[in-house]
Design an enzyme around this catalytic site. Structure first.
Site, PDB file in Angstrom:
ATOM      1  N   CYS A 190      62.237   7.024 -30.771  1.00 12.74           N
ATOM      2  CA  CYS A 190      60.859   7.568 -30.208  1.00 12.74           C
ATOM      3  C   CYS A 190      59.635   6.952 -31.013  1.00 12.74           C
ATOM      4  O   CYS A 190      59.361   5.542 -30.730  1.00 12.74           O
ATOM      5  CB  CYS A 190      60.920   9.075 -30.469  1.00 12.74           C
ATOM      6  SG  CYS A 190      59.305   9.549 -29.615  1.00 12.74           S
ATOM      7  N   ILE A 215      60.629  13.956 -26.446  1.00 14.23           N
ATOM      8  CA  ILE A 215      59.622  14.774 -26.900  1.00 14.23           C
ATOM      9  C   ILE A 215      58.220  13.706 -26.879  1.00 14.23           C
ATOM     10  O   ILE A 215      58.267  12.842 -27.658  1.00 14.23           O
ATOM     11  CB  ILE A 215      59.851  15.138 -28.356  1.00 14.23           C
ATOM     12  CG1 ILE A 215      61.069  16.304 -27.948  1.00 14.23           C
ATOM     13  CG2 ILE A 215      58.529  16.046 -28.811  1.00 14.23           C
ATOM     14  CD1 ILE A 215      61.426  16.939 -29.188  1.00 14.23           C
ATOM     15  N   ARG A 216      57.384  14.207 -25.792  1.00 16.49           N
ATOM     16  CA  ARG A 216      56.225  13.161 -25.890  1.00 16.49           C
ATOM     17  C   ARG A 216      56.597  11.763 -26.212  1.00 16.49           C
ATOM     18  O   ARG A 216      56.173  11.001 -26.618  1.00 16.49           O
ATOM     19  CB  ARG A 216      55.166  13.495 -26.986  1.00 16.49           C
ATOM     20  CG  ARG A 216      54.472  14.848 -26.920  1.00 16.49           C
ATOM     21  CD  ARG A 216      53.584  15.098 -28.223  1.00 16.49           C
ATOM     22  NE  ARG A 216      52.880  14.091 -28.603  1.00 16.49           N
ATOM     23  CZ  ARG A 216      51.414  13.765 -28.316  1.00 16.49           C
ATOM     24  NH1 ARG A 216      50.941  14.619 -27.428  1.00 16.49           N
ATOM     25  NH2 ARG A 216      50.986  12.830 -28.681  1.00 16.49           N
ATOM     26  N   ARG A 263      52.773   4.684 -24.908  1.00 14.94           N
ATOM     27  CA  ARG A 263      52.690   5.939 -25.684  1.00 14.94           C
ATOM     28  C   ARG A 263      52.706   7.364 -24.836  1.00 14.94           C
ATOM     29  O   ARG A 263      51.956   7.244 -23.913  1.00 14.94           O
ATOM     30  CB  ARG A 263      51.715   6.048 -26.607  1.00 14.94           C
ATOM     31  CG  ARG A 263      52.150   5.135 -27.946  1.00 14.94           C
ATOM     32  CD  ARG A 263      51.176   5.087 -29.153  1.00 14.94           C
ATOM     33  NE  ARG A 263      51.367   6.635 -29.568  1.00 14.94           N
ATOM     34  CZ  ARG A 263      50.753   7.240 -30.700  1.00 14.94           C
ATOM     35  NH1 ARG A 263      49.658   6.780 -30.736  1.00 14.94           N
ATOM     36  NH2 ARG A 263      50.968   8.141 -30.959  1.00 14.94           N
ATOM     37  N   HIS A 280      65.883  11.309 -28.769  1.00 10.43           N
ATOM     38  CA  HIS A 280      66.044  11.626 -30.079  1.00 10.43           C
ATOM     39  C   HIS A 280      67.689  12.003 -29.985  1.00 10.43           C
ATOM     40  O   HIS A 280      67.893  13.375 -29.936  1.00 10.43           O
ATOM     41  CB  HIS A 280      65.294  12.880 -30.310  1.00 10.43           C
ATOM     42  CG  HIS A 280      63.795  12.659 -30.638  1.00 10.43           C
ATOM     43  ND1 HIS A 280      63.284  12.056 -31.668  1.00 10.43           N
ATOM     44  CD2 HIS A 280      62.836  12.876 -29.588  1.00 10.43           C
ATOM     45  CE1 HIS A 280      62.043  11.797 -31.329  1.00 10.43           C
ATOM     46  NE2 HIS A 280      61.716  12.318 -30.327  1.00 10.43           N
ATOM     47  N   GLU A 314      69.157  12.367 -32.625  1.00 12.26           N
ATOM     48  CA  GLU A 314      69.469  12.954 -33.787  1.00 12.26           C
ATOM     49  C   GLU A 314      69.216  14.501 -33.753  1.00 12.26           C
ATOM     50  O   GLU A 314      69.319  15.232 -34.427  1.00 12.26           O
ATOM     51  CB  GLU A 314      68.552  12.388 -34.866  1.00 12.26           C
ATOM     52  CG  GLU A 314      66.932  12.480 -34.868  1.00 12.26           C
ATOM     53  CD  GLU A 314      66.205  11.809 -33.731  1.00 12.26           C
ATOM     54  OE1 GLU A 314      66.915  10.998 -32.986  1.00 12.26           O
ATOM     55  OE2 GLU A 314      65.005  11.640 -33.560  1.00 12.26           O
ATOM     56  N   GLY A 335      58.656  10.853 -35.137  1.00  7.64           N
ATOM     57  CA  GLY A 335      57.592  11.242 -35.804  1.00  7.64           C
ATOM     58  C   GLY A 335      56.344  11.028 -35.068  1.00  7.64           C
ATOM     59  O   GLY A 335      56.393  10.668 -33.991  1.00  7.64           O
ATOM     60  N   GLU A 336      55.243  10.794 -35.836  1.00  9.33           N
ATOM     61  CA  GLU A 336      54.050  10.298 -35.132  1.00  9.33           C
ATOM     62  C   GLU A 336      53.997   8.792 -35.621  1.00  9.33           C
ATOM     63  O   GLU A 336      53.799   8.432 -36.734  1.00  9.33           O
ATOM     64  CB  GLU A 336      52.878  10.943 -35.738  1.00  9.33           C
ATOM     65  CG  GLU A 336      52.609  12.138 -34.905  1.00  9.33           C
ATOM     66  CD  GLU A 336      52.502  11.660 -33.223  1.00  9.33           C
ATOM     67  OE1 GLU A 336      51.846  10.856 -32.988  1.00  9.33           O
ATOM     68  OE2 GLU A 336      53.111  12.483 -32.553  1.00  9.33           O
TER      69      GLU A 336
END
Lengths: 192, 298
Positions: free
Chosen positions: A79, A135-136, A108, A175, A177, A47-48
């Site tokens: 993440c 992802i990022r 980050r 990830h 998941e 998430g963020e």
């Protein structure tokens, strides 16, 4: 059957719930501090990290998890979850806090913005290659103490750890998941 | 443990949809400068949408609304650590190419801007950066997904502060999904024709009971209660445009909508964050509008 919480303040909660159920855990989604009782472990989803950190504070979960981490509670962060568990955050907000439960320094978006997000196989010690979705993604730049490196990836600038463990605290840059491969979740739940 | 360089793939459907998955349960806020972007990040936004004017100002000013100045987008990227999205006009693939060259994290092919092509949307498969598109019904959503959109937002009616159209669009999409689920296989061909949507996607939705990509909600959300409403109706995250920076106290409103989005099922928390918020944006009755943005795109 271990009872595992998934922090459900923001992020890809559903995928973690489904994977943990598939590996035989009794799963609880956690949005309030009192839901932290009677858990054998907790997953911090993707998430963020700034959003989840904000909501950890407003929900009152932040100090509860801090105390449990000090007592040796098992936590797995993917993440954003890795960032929240880390000891040092590079390129974050100047006021961004983290639990300091994993002796790693993470950058980050260390693998770049979304245009650089990628998939690559990750070779996990004792497991073999698993699909990795980045992802990022945060990049682990340095690590110390009794951090055990369970997988590294060379994405063109030398090998960096992407899955690490320090006693009961686990973190990964990617990830698991978002794939159909249950083996990383199995590693975590079999340790509980 | 591997030490050799592994082959990797960028721009796959998994990583494009994956970023949308990471935004679930969050609030994406419209911002017009770096200062607002910082406020949004401080208040718990999962991403910001960089644009020159929020929809209510576009509506008021009229004229042609275009992609934002790259300088403004770059300043916002430098100011925050969260993903930065930006809007391109419908069908304006050159604007999208520019946004991709600027490394924005998501492109919104948006009806809020003046359309550049009245027949064709952008071929989104051509891009490494993912796209979000608006939809008012299931057929429109599946056409956009067929063109490569990795995230759908119900359109609502942007810039009105009125949630009624967002509710209509979400309910329509959900009702049409339920209709597909109750159909037998031989009926899906005709239903795909009625929806004007690709058959394979219609069959997929009938089998899974959900869109192949996340469904967020936009257009008219201006209070914590609005956020709770649309999440309970099945939206997985919210876009808030004019609702924050056109309210009396943007910081409090932003934080309240973030908390209401996380705790949407807990009315006590939503009540608590709704208390003493000050005026929400003034808003407009949709029947009095001269321009219906949701009718743009096809």
């Amino acid at each position: 059957m271990p009872r595992v919480g998934v922090l459900a303040l923001q992020g890809d909660v559903r995928e973690h719930v489904s994977m943990l159920e598939d590996v035989g855990a009794d799963v609880v989604t956690v949005r309030r501090a009192e839901q932290m009782d009677d858990l054998d472990g907790l997953v911090l989803p993707g998430g963020e990290s700034t959003t989840i950190a904000y909501l950890l504070t407003t929900s009152g979960i932040r100090p509860v998890l801090e105390r449990k981490l000090e007592e040796g509670f098992s936590v797995f962060g993917t993440c954003a979850g890795l960032i929240l568990l880390s000891s040092e955050i590079l390129d974050g907000r100047s006021d961004q806090w983290s639990y300091g439960a994993l002796d790693v320094s993470v950058r980050r978006n260390g693998y770049g913005r979304q245009i650089a997000s990628f998939e690559s196989a990750v070779d996990v010690v004792g497991v073999g290659p698993v699909p990795g979705v980045f992802i990022r993604a945060p990049k682990i730049e340095t690590w110390w103490g009794d951090v055990e490196v369970l997988a590294t990836l060379d994405h063109g600038d030398g090998a960096h750890p992407v899955l690490v463990r320090q006693k009961n605290v686990w973190g990964c840059s990617f990830h698991p998941e978002l794939t159909n491969d249950l083996r990383v979740h199995e590693l975590f739940t079999s340790s509980l | 443990m591997s030490s050799s360089i592994n082959p990797s793939t960028v721009g796959s459907a998994v990583v494009k949809r994956g970023l949308a998955d990471m935004l679930r349960g969050g609030v994406i806020m419209d911002v017009v400068n770096a200062e607002q972007a910082k406020i949004a990040e401080d208040s718990g936004a999962v991403a910001v949408m960089a644009l020159e004017r929020v929809p209510s100002d576009i509506r008021r000013d009229g004229g042609v609304a275009r992609m934002s100045d790259p300088q403004m987008i770059t300043e916002i990227q430098a100011a925050v650590t969260i993903p930065v999205m930006a809007k391109a006009r419908i069908g304006h693939f050159a604007e999208a190419q520019i946004l991709q060259a600027l490394d924005v994290d998501y492109i919104d092919e948006s009806e809020v801007l003046t359309p550049a092509d009245e027949e064709n949307h952008i071929d989104k498969w051509d891009f490494t950066v993912p796209f979000v598109c608006g939809a008012t019904n299931l057929g429109e959503a599946l056409r956009r997904i067929g063109e490569g959109a990795c995230l759908i937002r119900s359109k609502g009616e942007a810039g009105t502060g009125n949630v009624v159209e967002a509710v209509r669009h979400l309910r329509t999409i959900n009702a049409q999904i339920r209709r597909l689920q109750s159909a037998d296989a031989s009926e899906l061909f005709s239903l795909a024709k009625d929806l004007q949507a690709p058959l394979a996607l219609v069959q997929e939705v009938a089998a899974t009971g959900k869109l192949p990509v996340p469904l967020f909600c936009a257009g008219g959300i201006s209070t914590p209660a609005d956020a709770s409403l649309v999440l309970q109706l099945g939206a997985e995250a919210v876009f808030v445009g004019s609702g924050i920076f056109k309210s009396e106290d943007p910081v409090r409103m932003a934080k309240a909508i973030v908390e209401a989005t996380t705790h949407f099922e807990d009315a006590k928390i939503v009540a608590n964050v709704s208390t003493g918020l000050g005026q929400a944006m003034r808003g407009a009755e949709t029947s009095s509008l001269e321009v219906r943005l949701a009718e743009r795109g096809w």
